[in-house]
Scaffold this motif. Structure first.
Motif, short mmCIF file in Angstrom:
data_model
loop_
_atom_site.label_atom_id
_atom_site.label_comp_id
_atom_site.label_asym_id
_atom_site.label_seq_id
_atom_site.Cartn_x
_atom_site.Cartn_y
_atom_site.Cartn_z
N ALA A 1 14.21 -21.05 31.97
CA ALA A 1 13.09 -21.23 32.91
C ALA A 1 12.68 -22.69 33.01
N ASP B 1 7.64 -19.96 34.65
CA ASP B 1 7.35 -18.55 34.36
C ASP B 1 8.51 -17.98 33.56
N VAL B 2 8.18 -17.42 32.40
CA VAL B 2 9.19 -16.91 31.48
C VAL B 2 9.01 -15.41 31.30
N GLN B 3 10.09 -14.67 31.52
CA GLN B 3 10.05 -13.23 31.28
C GLN B 3 10.32 -13.01 29.79
N GLY C 1 6.10 -9.51 28.24
CA GLY C 1 5.69 -9.64 29.64
C GLY C 1 5.86 -11.06 30.14
N LEU C 2 5.41 -11.30 31.35
CA LEU C 2 5.56 -12.61 31.98
C LEU C 2 4.58 -13.61 31.36
N ARG C 3 5.09 -14.78 30.96
CA ARG C 3 4.26 -15.85 30.40
C ARG C 3 4.48 -17.10 31.23
N SER C 4 3.42 -17.86 31.41
CA SER C 4 3.50 -19.09 32.19
C SER C 4 3.20 -20.28 31.30
#
Length: 158
Positions: free
Chosen positions: A129, A140-142, A146-149
């Motif tokens: 990412a 944005d990292v999956q 969950g999704l983390r920014s």
């Protein structure tokens, strides 16, 4: 075989491991096999079986390390000129936009990755990412949770 990206430090560590395996581990295993053989009947000799198993592991690891070093693409982060982009070897300061936590990671090869040392694998979701991002960008990292920014605070080539 595809090239394996390594930092200069990672290549040095692999060379040191190879030296250790060839000069210390291999002779130690040979000695253990000779000692176990001297005990007689090999069919029920657990020491012999263990020494032969260890020999297989050591020889396999020697082949693996030699193979990686033979196809290594050694990259010195200090010599990179990536115009402030996140690339292999870069050290990246990040801020988790949800928690406000700040972390620093260096993007390295798979063999060098160590989260406790702040080194993440180029093939990890967070590194993928980050590739191509500049300071001020948001990645944005999956993640498994969950999704983390993450905001890229700084990119260094050290």
């Amino acid at each position: 075989m595809a090239s394996v990206p390594l930092t200069v430090k990672g290549a040095e560590l692999l060379r040191a491991e190879l030296h250790q395996l060839k000069t210390i581990e291999r002779p130690r295993v040979i000695e253990a096999i000779a000692e176990a053989r001297s005990h007689g009947d090999l069919s029920e000799n657990a020491e012999y079986d263990a020494a032969k198993e260890r020999q297989g592991f050591v020889e396999g690891r020697i082949k693996e390390v030699e193979g990686k070093l033979s196809v290594a693409q050694i990259i010195d982060p200090k010599l990179l000129d990536a115009d402030g982009r996140c690339v292999f070897g870069a050290t990246v300061d990040l801020e988790d936009l949800e928690s406000g936590d700040k972390v620093t990671y260096q993007i390295v090869g798979d063999d060098e990755a160590s989260l406790k040392d702040g080194k993440i694998s180029i093939s990890s979701p967070i590194a993928r990412a980050l590739i191509g991002k500049h300071a001020g960008d948001v990645a944005d990292v999956q993640a498994p949770g969950g999704l983390r920014s993450y905001e890229v605070l700084d990119v260094k080539y050290i």
